[in-house]
Each structure stands twice: as C-alpha cells, then as structure tokens.
Design a protein around this motif. Structure first.
Motif, mmCIF file in Angstrom:
data_model
loop_
_atom_site.group_PDB
_atom_site.id
_atom_site.type_symbol
_atom_site.label_atom_id
_atom_site.label_comp_id
_atom_site.label_asym_id
_atom_site.label_seq_id
_atom_site.Cartn_x
_atom_site.Cartn_y
_atom_site.Cartn_z
ATOM 1 N N SER A 243 0.831 -1.215 0.000
ATOM 2 C CA SER A 243 0.000 0.000 0.000
ATOM 3 C C SER A 243 0.856 1.252 0.000
ATOM 4 N N LEU A 244 2.014 1.196 0.656
ATOM 5 C CA LEU A 244 2.923 2.346 0.665
ATOM 6 C C LEU A 244 3.532 2.555 -0.720
ATOM 7 N N TYR A 245 3.884 1.469 -1.394
ATOM 8 C CA TYR A 245 4.405 1.580 -2.760
ATOM 9 C C TYR A 245 3.335 2.141 -3.700
ATOM 10 N N GLU A 246 2.096 1.719 -3.496
ATOM 11 C CA GLU A 246 0.990 2.245 -4.307
ATOM 12 C C GLU A 246 0.854 3.751 -4.108
ATOM 13 N N GLY A 249 3.645 5.472 -5.942
ATOM 14 C CA GLY A 249 3.407 5.460 -7.378
ATOM 15 C C GLY A 249 2.383 6.497 -7.792
ATOM 16 N N ALA A 250 1.351 6.653 -6.987
ATOM 17 C CA ALA A 250 0.326 7.656 -7.299
ATOM 18 C C ALA A 250 0.908 9.064 -7.250
ATOM 19 N N ILE A 251 1.791 9.312 -6.296
ATOM 20 C CA ILE A 251 2.436 10.626 -6.209
ATOM 21 C C ILE A 251 3.325 10.862 -7.434
ATOM 22 N N ALA A 252 4.079 9.824 -7.829
ATOM 23 C CA ALA A 252 4.948 9.953 -8.997
ATOM 24 C C ALA A 252 4.143 10.292 -10.250
ATOM 25 N N ALA A 274 4.074 5.490 -12.354
ATOM 26 C CA ALA A 274 3.524 4.870 -11.142
ATOM 27 C C ALA A 274 4.009 3.437 -10.994
ATOM 28 N N GLU A 275 3.928 2.676 -12.074
ATOM 29 C CA GLU A 275 4.296 1.255 -12.005
ATOM 30 C C GLU A 275 5.791 1.078 -11.721
ATOM 31 N N LEU A 276 6.645 1.847 -12.384
ATOM 32 C CA LEU A 276 8.082 1.700 -12.177
ATOM 33 C C LEU A 276 8.505 2.191 -10.802
ATOM 34 N N THR A 277 7.816 3.199 -10.290
ATOM 35 C CA THR A 277 8.090 3.641 -8.917
ATOM 36 C C THR A 277 7.794 2.519 -7.936
ATOM 37 N N ARG A 278 6.659 1.860 -8.105
ATOM 38 C CA ARG A 278 6.321 0.736 -7.228
ATOM 39 C C ARG A 278 7.366 -0.382 -7.324
ATOM 40 N N ARG A 279 7.742 -0.727 -8.555
ATOM 41 C CA ARG A 279 8.684 -1.832 -8.752
ATOM 42 C C ARG A 279 10.055 -1.523 -8.135
ATOM 43 N N LEU A 281 10.872 0.699 -5.794
ATOM 44 C CA LEU A 281 10.819 0.774 -4.334
ATOM 45 C C LEU A 281 10.780 -0.623 -3.721
ATOM 46 N N ARG A 282 9.983 -1.491 -4.297
ATOM 47 C CA ARG A 282 9.892 -2.865 -3.794
ATOM 48 C C ARG A 282 11.259 -3.550 -3.849
ATOM 49 N N ARG A 283 11.930 -3.404 -4.981
ATOM 50 C CA ARG A 283 13.242 -4.029 -5.153
ATOM 51 C C ARG A 283 14.294 -3.384 -4.242
ATOM 52 N N ALA A 284 14.231 -2.074 -4.085
ATOM 53 C CA ALA A 284 15.189 -1.390 -3.204
ATOM 54 C C ALA A 284 15.040 -1.860 -1.762
ATOM 55 N N VAL A 285 13.812 -2.040 -1.315
ATOM 56 C CA VAL A 285 13.564 -2.510 0.054
ATOM 57 C C VAL A 285 14.109 -3.943 0.211
ATOM 58 N N GLU A 286 13.878 -4.785 -0.793
ATOM 59 C CA GLU A 286 14.402 -6.161 -0.728
ATOM 60 C C GLU A 286 15.922 -6.152 -0.596
ATOM 61 N N ARG A 287 16.569 -5.294 -1.349
ATOM 62 C CA ARG A 287 18.029 -5.233 -1.299
ATOM 63 C C ARG A 287 18.503 -4.657 0.045
ATOM 64 N N ALA A 288 17.802 -3.666 0.562
ATOM 65 C CA ALA A 288 18.179 -3.107 1.861
ATOM 66 C C ALA A 288 18.075 -4.166 2.956
ATOM 67 N N ARG A 289 17.058 -4.981 2.892
ATOM 68 C CA ARG A 289 16.860 -6.029 3.902
ATOM 69 C C ARG A 289 17.920 -7.126 3.797
ATOM 70 N N SER A 290 18.434 -7.360 2.600
ATOM 71 C CA SER A 290 19.394 -8.435 2.410
ATOM 72 C C SER A 290 20.829 -7.997 2.655
#
Length: 290
Positions: A243-246, A249-252, A274-279, A281-290
């Motif tokens: 929901s945060l990524y959504e 994306g809406a802001i972008a 919107a779609e690329l912002t969501r993608r 951000l999702r990938r950046a968070v995954e990398r930050a966690r790893s």
C-alpha cells in the motif's frame, strides 16, 4: 549529408589545461569525451562551437571509483563500462548496474562518461535519474583550482542546462554512504538501448525495519531532478508495504509532467511512472533487507 560546421580542435593534457582553454575561449568552446550526444547535435547543426576541447587524455586524472567511510567518489571521466563493472558500486549502489545494463550498447558504454551524461542534462538521461535518486553532489572546478560542490537540484538548472559556467569543468560526483541502503532502477524502452519511454530509480534507507529515508528519481517525464520530496515525506517513518508503494506510485504519476510523443501518450507515461516507482521501491527494500 549531415556535416558539422567548421571548428578548431584542441587536446587538453590536464584538468588545469582544459580549464585554461575554456577560460580563454569562453562560450565558443565545448569539452568532448565520448561525444555521443554532442556530435550528433553538431552534425544536425543544433549546436555549433568554434572549438572542441578533447579531454580523453585526462582519464588517468578523472576516471576512478573510490570509496571512503562516508561517501563514494566517482571521477567525471569514468566510463559507463567501468561503472557497470565496479565491484564497489555493485555492493554499495546496485542501482548503477541496473541502469548501465540498459544504457545504449557496448560501443557507447566503452566511450561515454558519467560526467558527459550529467552535463548533457537531457531529461531522458538515465544516470541523471540515478544520481538524483542517490542524492549525489557534483564537484565543479574553476580557474586557480577553486572548487564548489552543488547538489543535483542545483546542478541541473533546466533541460540541457547545468550550473557549470564558462571556464569550469565537472570533475567528480560524490555519493553519500549511509547504513541500511537499498537501491534499484527500471526502464521501459521501445527497443534495447533506446532512450527511455519512462524510467525510475529508487533508494531507501531502513533502520529496524522502518524507512528512515527514501528518494525516487524519474526520467523522460519532464525536468524532474528533485528526488520527488512528496514521496520522501510520505515514506519516512513507515513500514514498507504494498500500500505504501501504491501511494508513492500515485504521487509519482501526479507530480511528473510527460508529453505525448512518438514514444507514447502522456497518460501512458504517467501509468509507467507509477508502475516503475512501485517496482523499484519494492526491489530497493528487498536489497536493503538483504
């Protein structure tokens, strides 16, 4: 037949020599390294200069990727290929490898430079979006060795216009290093190596699972070089979620300013933003966690 207007050719032997030539020749001169943007514009007579100053011999002075405790420093003459192959950037800022894999082709990546990409200031340029996303600072050197450091927001004055004045040269890009960082880049293009229809970069910084900071940079949807502060404000202090990524994306989509052209309609580009912002951000968070 496309032929540039007549010009004189100079070859700089050092940064100080290049600056002295620029200082003497003023606005009638332009630096050239890779030349993949400048030369086509000159052939079409969209840009005309009396002098070209070749700075390729300065690679030993301005071609490097160095890491310190608080920042990564990249010389302005570092080639695209060197950015793609850098182990330091792959570990610290994987967004660079994401972007470099979709920039043009090996011929361009072997000659084109980071500094040339930023100084072209094309709103569709990939590395401008990358550096905006990472909150980069640009080091500009002038006569007498005087240097000033500007943010990306200050560096890009407008489309095809930068803060580099006559008699000055971009020498270095500095990227702040903070813990918990993850970054990613995504691009939609009509064919491999083409200019972006839309592209987006995202960087997030996590602490104890929450987002302490985030930045998104877009390309090809208007002169957006500010890292979209509204997205940063919306994400800070929040737990990562779809929901945060959504929301981001809406802001972008709402804040970008695309135009309808041969690459697609403005509405289509807003959808991609919107779609690329969501993608990313999702990938950046995954990398930050790893």
């Amino acid at each position: 037949m496309q032929v540039p207007a007549p010009f004189e050719y100079e070859r700089a032997t050092s940064v100080d020599h290049a600056i002295s030539l620029l200082e003497r020749l003023g606005g009638t001169a332009r630096l050239i390294a890779g030349g993949h943007s400048l030369l086509p514009m000159m052939k079409l007579r969209l840009a005309n200069f009396d002098y070209l100053i070749d700075i390729n011999d300065l690679h030993a002075e301005l071609g490097y990727v160095e890491t310190g405790p608080d920042e990564v420093r990249i010389g302005a003459l570092t080639r695209h290929r060197e950015l793609l192959e850098s182990a330091v950037l792959a570990a610290t800022f994987p967004i660079f490898a994401d972007a470099e894999r979709v920039i043009a082709d090996p011929v361009v990546r072997n000659r084109g430079t980071l500094g040339g990409s930023l100084c072209q200031a094309d709103p569709s340029e990939d590395l401008s979006a990358v550096c905006t996303t990472l909150d980069a600072r640009c080091v500009i050197r002038g006569p007498g060795g005087a240097e000033r450091v500007v943010s990306m927001e200050e560096f890009h004055v407008g489309p095809y216009e930068t803060a580099v004045a006559d008699g000055e040269i971009l020498v270095e890009i500095r990227l702040p290093v903070r813990p918990g960082c993850g970054s990613a880049y995504a691009k939609v293009e009509r064919r491999a190596g083409d200019w972006a229809v839309v592209s987006a970069g995202a960087a997030v910084w996590l602490d104890d699972g929450a987002i302490v900071d985030a930045r998104v940079g877009l390309a090809a949807v208007g002169p957006n070089t500010t890292g979209i502060p509204e997205i940063s404000a919306a994400l800070r202090g929040q737990e990562p979620s779809e929901s945060l990524y959504e929301q981001a994306g809406a802001i972008a989509a709402r804040t970008c300013d695309p135009v309808t052209d041969q690459r697609g309609s403005a509405d289509y580009k807003r959808h991609l933003a919107a779609e690329l912002t969501r993608r990313t951000l999702r990938r950046a968070v995954e990398r930050a966690r790893s």
